[in-house]
Design an enzyme around this catalytic site. Sequence first.
Site, PDB file in Angstrom:
ATOM      1  NE  ARG A 227      -2.453  -1.722   2.521  1.00  0.00           N
ATOM      2  CZ  ARG A 227      -2.863  -2.842   1.951  1.00  0.00           C
ATOM      3  NH1 ARG A 227      -3.840  -2.821   1.102  1.00  0.00           N
ATOM      4  NH2 ARG A 227      -2.298  -3.994   2.251  1.00  0.00           N
ATOM      5  CB  THR A 228       3.474   2.539   2.262  1.00  0.00           C
ATOM      6  OG1 THR A 228       2.731   2.159   3.409  1.00  0.00           O
ATOM      7  CG2 THR A 228       4.121   3.873   2.518  1.00  0.00           C
TER       8      THR A 228
ATOM      9  CG  HIS B 127       3.744   4.279   8.538  1.00  0.00           C
ATOM     10  ND1 HIS B 127       4.012   5.010   7.410  1.00  0.00           N
ATOM     11  CD2 HIS B 127       3.144   3.137   8.115  1.00  0.00           C
ATOM     12  CE1 HIS B 127       3.598   4.343   6.350  1.00  0.00           C
ATOM     13  NE2 HIS B 127       3.072   3.204   6.752  1.00  0.00           N
TER      14      HIS B 127
ATOM     15  CE  LYS C 100      25.648  -4.845  -6.224  1.00  0.00           C
ATOM     16  NZ  LYS C 100      25.783  -3.779  -7.227  1.00  0.00           N
TER      17      LYS C 100
ATOM     18  NE  ARG D  23       7.102   0.680   4.980  1.00  0.00           N
ATOM     19  CZ  ARG D  23       5.850   0.216   4.999  1.00  0.00           C
ATOM     20  NH1 ARG D  23       5.623  -1.058   4.736  1.00  0.00           N
ATOM     21  NH2 ARG D  23       4.841   1.013   5.267  1.00  0.00           N
TER      22      ARG D  23
END
Lengths: 138, 306
Positions: free
Chosen positions: B54-55, B132, B83, B104
């Site tokens: 969703r985000t 959030h 890496k 995120r």
Amino acid sequence: MNVDGVKNGIVLDHIKAGESMNIYQLLQLDKLDCCVAIIQNVKSEKYGKKDIIKIDTELEVDLDALGYIDNHITVNVVENGELARKLHLELPETLTSVIQCKNPRCITSVEQEIVHKFKLVNKEKKTYRCVYCDAEYK
Amino acid sequence: MENVRNLINITDLTLDEIDHLIEVADDIVANPTDYQDICRHKKLATLFFEPSTRTRLSFEAAMLELGGSVLGFSEAKSSSAAKGESVSDTVRTVGCYADIIAMRHPKEGAPIVAAQKTVVPIINGGDGGHFHPTQTLTDLLTIKRRKGRLNNLVVGLCGDLQFGRTVHSLIEAMLRYENVEFVLISPNELRVPEYIKEKMNEVGVKWTETTSLEEALPKLDILYMTRVQRERFFNQEDYIRLKDSYILDLAKLKLAKEDLSIMHPLPRVNEISVEVDDDPRADYFFQALCGKHVRMALILFLLGIK
């Protein structure tokens, strides 16, 4: 017992008895190329017992770190054998590179180059929180 | 970097700025053509070191609807993070390619580090169990649209309140509105962290803790359900023991007010029974729509457009 006076340097007075070695290590005084005297269990009218550290060189002391450990410590700056300044410490608003965040979910736990930084959120309880994750330092 | 605005925590925005975003979000719905090319030639980078549906998609949909472009990655293993590249280096590089970054990261505080390393605005799309804020903007817009106000509300928060970052951000945001009462419904092991309680106490807001959803339901104006998140647990046994603590179904809803608004940041697992979806009080899919509108408004705000 006689310990020579400081000519140009710093005397940390009113250290809580037994804490002087911690401060010695925190300030990395072992790396100095000068005379450092740690005097323990000195009689004190204020505290009963105290420790004193005498450092015989001009030195920039991390007052924030010192204030965090014990804000009752007095920093005496000595110049030409005379007391030039007396500094009283306060709990610092921010602490940089003094304590490390222990929260395994914090970004500082995986990225080594990030400087650990804390902010004072409660003066009475001496509570510091990590500026990145808000975890309380315990 | 001083003039760059970021959104790391919901408290980075003033109440007036939140009101402004809500107004713009409503204007976007009322006058969509005014906005369809407004971000032409602007690029949004979505850096998702942790999976999200969703985000990430709502950020991308938001930028596309504003006429802009998107680039980025949707999991750490498809980026140089696999890496061993640091967040700082990744963001510094992407800042050369994009006009704004939504990110995120599973580690708390990662967007703060990012914001120190680039001159483009950083939007926190979730950092571990911490904050959030764009979900919170979504929640505020949903509440405003459904209730017509953001004050004088009894807000129940249910489920994983310890690791539920949406809960922490929503509490912080709603602390600033008058006469909002919080009812915190969770198992004892998943209670709201102390620092959130300290903040509620500082403001002097009324809050109570309970383990019983049934007990709390009758007095609530808003019920904010959350999922017990597997990815936040180091110990899988704890997760299995706690994951089914609260399940909202039609039988329990009989205890609730007629005008209750049921919200959920989604994705859900089983904490809201599917039978609740058709109840007029179920607002969680409407919430997802609000998320796109408010992210459009936020992108415009942080880019300094209009």
